[in-house]
Design a protein around this motif. Structure first.
Motif, PDB file in Angstrom:
ATOM      1  N   PRO A 186       1.018  -1.301   0.049  1.00  0.00           N
ATOM      2  CA  PRO A 186       0.272   0.211  -0.396  1.00  0.00           C
ATOM      3  C   PRO A 186       0.621   1.267  -0.114  1.00  0.00           C
ATOM      4  CG  PRO A 186      -0.895  -1.228   1.680  1.00  0.00           C
ATOM      5  CD  PRO A 186       0.642  -2.531   0.708  1.00  0.00           C
ATOM      6  N   GLY A 187       2.053   1.557   0.837  1.00  0.00           N
ATOM      7  CA  GLY A 187       2.893   2.150   0.664  1.00  0.00           C
ATOM      8  C   GLY A 187       4.028   2.632  -0.224  1.00  0.00           C
ATOM      9  N   SER A 188       3.975   1.805  -1.094  1.00  0.00           N
ATOM     10  CA  SER A 188       4.582   2.347  -2.421  1.00  0.00           C
ATOM     11  C   SER A 188       3.608   2.382  -3.699  1.00  0.00           C
ATOM     12  CB  SER A 188       4.763   0.717  -3.273  1.00  0.00           C
ATOM     13  OG  SER A 188       6.503   0.365  -2.311  1.00  0.00           O
ATOM     14  N   VAL A 189       2.513   2.101  -3.889  1.00  0.00           N
ATOM     15  CA  VAL A 189       1.211   2.032  -4.412  1.00  0.00           C
ATOM     16  C   VAL A 189       0.811   3.587  -3.905  1.00  0.00           C
ATOM     17  CG1 VAL A 189      -1.293   1.602  -5.099  1.00  0.00           C
ATOM     18  CG2 VAL A 189      -0.393  -0.049  -4.312  1.00  0.00           C
ATOM     19  N   GLN A 190       0.754   3.999  -2.768  1.00  0.00           N
ATOM     20  CA  GLN A 190       0.034   5.735  -2.653  1.00  0.00           C
ATOM     21  C   GLN A 190       1.303   6.438  -3.108  1.00  0.00           C
ATOM     22  OE1 GLN A 190      -2.633   6.241  -0.863  1.00  0.00           O
ATOM     23  NE2 GLN A 190      -1.875   8.004  -1.945  1.00  0.00           N
ATOM     24  N   LYS A 191       3.022   6.578  -3.471  1.00  0.00           N
ATOM     25  CA  LYS A 191       3.296   7.005  -4.084  1.00  0.00           C
ATOM     26  C   LYS A 191       3.237   6.900  -5.968  1.00  0.00           C
ATOM     27  CE  LYS A 191       7.287   6.106  -0.593  1.00  0.00           C
ATOM     28  NZ  LYS A 191       8.821   5.138  -0.316  1.00  0.00           N
ATOM     29  N   LEU A 192       2.877   5.946  -6.052  1.00  0.00           N
ATOM     30  CA  LEU A 192       2.875   5.340  -7.808  1.00  0.00           C
ATOM     31  C   LEU A 192       1.852   6.126  -8.028  1.00  0.00           C
ATOM     32  CD1 LEU A 192       3.866   2.037  -7.998  1.00  0.00           C
ATOM     33  CD2 LEU A 192       4.838   3.619  -8.580  1.00  0.00           C
ATOM     34  N   ILE A 193       0.528   6.204  -7.144  1.00  0.00           N
ATOM     35  CA  ILE A 193      -0.597   7.080  -7.376  1.00  0.00           C
ATOM     36  C   ILE A 193      -0.146   9.188  -7.827  1.00  0.00           C
ATOM     37  CG2 ILE A 193      -2.995   8.197  -6.393  1.00  0.00           C
ATOM     38  CD1 ILE A 193      -3.143   5.379  -5.626  1.00  0.00           C
ATOM     39  N   GLY A 194       0.642   9.295  -6.503  1.00  0.00           N
ATOM     40  CA  GLY A 194       1.025  10.839  -6.943  1.00  0.00           C
ATOM     41  C   GLY A 194       1.686  10.913  -8.067  1.00  0.00           C
ATOM     42  N   GLN A 195       2.393   9.826  -8.504  1.00  0.00           N
ATOM     43  CA  GLN A 195       3.753   9.619 -10.127  1.00  0.00           C
ATOM     44  C   GLN A 195       1.993   9.435 -10.823  1.00  0.00           C
ATOM     45  OE1 GLN A 195       5.847   7.193  -8.762  1.00  0.00           O
ATOM     46  NE2 GLN A 195       7.183   8.453  -7.451  1.00  0.00           N
ATOM     47  N   LYS A 196       1.562   9.276 -10.670  1.00  0.00           N
ATOM     48  CA  LYS A 196       0.058   8.820 -11.593  1.00  0.00           C
ATOM     49  C   LYS A 196       0.436   8.011 -12.730  1.00  0.00           C
ATOM     50  CE  LYS A 196      -1.928  13.468 -12.179  1.00  0.00           C
ATOM     51  NZ  LYS A 196      -2.494  14.828 -12.687  1.00  0.00           N
ATOM     52  N   ILE A 197       1.393   7.025 -11.660  1.00  0.00           N
ATOM     53  CA  ILE A 197       1.722   5.382 -12.778  1.00  0.00           C
ATOM     54  C   ILE A 197       0.089   4.710 -11.796  1.00  0.00           C
ATOM     55  CG2 ILE A 197       3.012   3.674 -12.573  1.00  0.00           C
ATOM     56  CD1 ILE A 197       5.233   5.468 -11.572  1.00  0.00           C
ATOM     57  N   VAL A 198       0.114   5.095 -10.923  1.00  0.00           N
ATOM     58  CA  VAL A 198      -1.314   3.918 -11.138  1.00  0.00           C
ATOM     59  C   VAL A 198      -2.164   4.923 -10.917  1.00  0.00           C
ATOM     60  CG1 VAL A 198      -1.897   2.455  -8.564  1.00  0.00           C
ATOM     61  CG2 VAL A 198       0.223   2.250  -9.400  1.00  0.00           C
ATOM     62  N   MET A 199      -3.480   4.740 -10.782  1.00  0.00           N
ATOM     63  CA  MET A 199      -4.978   4.898 -10.535  1.00  0.00           C
ATOM     64  C   MET A 199      -5.476   5.420  -9.079  1.00  0.00           C
ATOM     65  SD  MET A 199      -6.887   4.076 -14.048  1.00  0.00           S
ATOM     66  CE  MET A 199      -6.269   1.793 -13.887  1.00  0.00           C
ATOM     67  N   PRO A 200      -6.059   6.132  -8.219  1.00  0.00           N
ATOM     68  CA  PRO A 200      -6.411   6.283  -7.339  1.00  0.00           C
ATOM     69  C   PRO A 200      -7.516   4.875  -7.241  1.00  0.00           C
ATOM     70  CG  PRO A 200      -7.113   7.780  -8.386  1.00  0.00           C
ATOM     71  CD  PRO A 200      -6.113   7.317  -9.784  1.00  0.00           C
ATOM     72  N   PRO A 201      -8.311   5.172  -5.287  1.00  0.00           N
ATOM     73  CA  PRO A 201      -8.954   3.372  -6.023  1.00  0.00           C
ATOM     74  C   PRO A 201     -10.623   4.015  -5.875  1.00  0.00           C
ATOM     75  CG  PRO A 201      -7.708   4.215  -3.603  1.00  0.00           C
ATOM     76  CD  PRO A 201      -7.075   5.073  -4.647  1.00  0.00           C
ATOM     77  N   SER A 202     -10.118   5.530  -5.722  1.00  0.00           N
ATOM     78  CA  SER A 202     -11.819   6.579  -6.389  1.00  0.00           C
ATOM     79  C   SER A 202     -12.036   6.197  -7.303  1.00  0.00           C
ATOM     80  CB  SER A 202     -11.720   7.948  -5.875  1.00  0.00           C
ATOM     81  OG  SER A 202     -10.588   8.310  -6.309  1.00  0.00           O
ATOM     82  N   GLN A 203     -11.442   6.009  -8.473  1.00  0.00           N
ATOM     83  CA  GLN A 203     -11.269   5.995  -9.805  1.00  0.00           C
ATOM     84  C   GLN A 203     -12.054   4.150 -10.320  1.00  0.00           C
ATOM     85  OE1 GLN A 203      -8.319   7.741 -12.504  1.00  0.00           O
ATOM     86  NE2 GLN A 203      -8.802   6.875 -14.665  1.00  0.00           N
ATOM     87  N   THR A 204     -13.033   4.265 -11.263  1.00  0.00           N
ATOM     88  CA  THR A 204     -13.484   3.019 -11.611  1.00  0.00           C
ATOM     89  C   THR A 204     -13.393   3.580 -13.470  1.00  0.00           C
ATOM     90  OG1 THR A 204     -15.727   3.559 -11.064  1.00  0.00           O
ATOM     91  CG2 THR A 204     -14.219   2.485  -9.881  1.00  0.00           C
TER      92      THR A 204
END
Length: 414
Positions: free
Chosen positions: A288-306
């Motif tokens: 989860p910590g790495s995912v949060q960083k990747l969301i900030g870098q717009k590499i991963v989509m946030p959990p609110s995006q479907t």
């Protein structure tokens, strides 16, 4: 990496490109640490990903793609034990004792490979042909600088295409247990046993790992498998494809990619990342910590995006069928003995540490049955009493192009 390509020219070309632009830094062994490390990677697979796990093989998968098949979510477990010790006596031996709800019996063996498996795949000696077109980002039209085109023959001659960069921060590679960073290593599944995990399996309860080359490891899991991720791939305006999926409460972020190939050797690869972030750790389990960083870098989509739009140019470049995949990264549980002291001044020397990661993923054909229908069996082709007539397919060997790609994805032997 999913086994998307089975033909030697296509596989070699993609590997050649991968070595030049995928961000996948290697893990290094800890200078000091616990005697034993243990990891559980728990996945929930739906769509073609579930079929590839052993639930029916190539025939069932092709039936699903043509609208006549049905799929049930499947589970996967990847268990790895690494130790700084040699076996106390005899050959290495270790077992994971499981809660009854897992449905695999009292335990599964963690087998030590007789020879260390290769962690790098050599590039075949054939001269690569074709091109790889790279697209990225959600939107009906590609962003600036797209596509980046990789001509495999030019790359083989040392001519790198302009604009081929990994933008933003590199994707982090989290610590992993490998043969290469362990004195003694064991894993499951393995050649000794590959039991199927029931669809209703549960990880909840007490887990114990015991062997002759590590201290006993024991912990209680309170987080179960994630539910399956399902969704739809619908035609959008102007030839774009609209992807949408169900929100998973446990999801920390989402990542999608699409891959296709033509008979002439050309391939197209699209990722939902806002930057050129392809493959590597995003195809793995991520904390989860790495995912949060990747969301900030717009590499991963946030959990609110479907939802996410695949540009029309991707479909135009990807021949008749495109294979897509969607990942939902999940929570993580960590255990250690003795526990980490609350006072940071006190030295901490654990005997063992354990990590449990979760994810859900689905794979589907963009112009085949939608992800939801593949899970429910409610595809429009099933509306009548008789299945829809199947188009005649030219019989061909599992050698190259899209046919080889599909066969490899489904686990069919060639």
């Amino acid at each position: 990496m999913h086994r998307l390509l089975t033909s030697r020219p296509a596989r070699g070309a993609l590997l050649l490109a991968s070595f030049t632009f995928l961000a996948a830094p290697g893990s290094s062994q800890q200078a000091s640490g616990p005697i034993a490390r243990y990891t559980i990677d728990a996945g929930t697979m739906s769509g073609m990903a579930a079929m590839g796990s052993g639930g029916g093989g190539m025939g069932a998968a092709m039936g699903m793609m043509m609208g006549g098949g049905r799929s049930q979510a499947m589970h996967e477990l990847v268990l790895r034990l690494g130790s700084t010790r040699a076996p106390a006596s005899g050959a290495p031996a270790a077992d994971h004792f499981l809660p009854a709800g897992v449905g695999l019996g009292a335990s599964v063996p963690l087998v030590t490979p007789r020879t260390a498996p290769s962690e790098e795949q050599a590039i075949p000696g054939e001269k690569p042909k074709g091109r790889l077109l790279l697209y990225w980002g959600c939107g009906a039209t590609p962003g600036p600088g797209q596509p980046v085109i990789i001509d495999f023959a030019k790359v083989a001659r040392g001519q790198m295409p302009p604009g081929l960069y990994m933008t933003g921060a590199s994707i982090p590679q989290e610590w992993q247990i490998r043969v290469s960073n362990s004195k003694t290593y064991g894993d499951w599944p393995n050649g000794q046993t590959r039991k199927m995990i029931p669809a209703n399996a549960s990880l909840l309860g007490d887990h114990r790992i015991a062997g002759n080359y590590s201290p006993d490891i024991a912990f209680n899991l309170k987080q179960d498998f994630m539910p399956p991720i399902t969704g739809r791939a619908r035609p959008g305006a102007g030839g774009a494809t609209e992807l949408s999926w169900n929100a998973l409460p446990q999801a920390t972020g989402y990542y999608a990619w699409v891959f296709g190939a033509k008979e002439n050797g050309d391939m197209v690869w699209w990722a939902s990342s806002a930057s050129q972030a392809f493959g590597g750790p995003v195809w793995d389990w991520i904390s989860p910590g790495s995912v949060q960083k990747l969301i900030g870098q717009k590499i991963v989509m946030p959990p609110s995006q479907t939802s996410c739009t695949v540009p029309a140019a991707v479909g135009q470049a990807g021949a008749d069928m495109l294979m897509g995949s969607l990942y939902a990264y999940g929570p993580e549980a960590n255990f250690a003995y003795p526990p980490r002291p609350a006072d940071p001044k006190i030295a901490w020397k654990p005997e063992w540490i354990a990590r449990v990661r979760y994810r859900a993923n689905s794979m589907w054909m963009l112009n085949g049955p939608n992800m939801g229908s593949m899970m429910s069996g409610a595809d429009e082709a099933d509306a009548g009493d008789d299945p829809a007539p199947q188009p005649r397919q030219k019989k061909k060997k599992c050698g190259g192009g899209l046919g080889g790609m599909l066969a490899g994805a489904m686990g069919a032997g060639c």
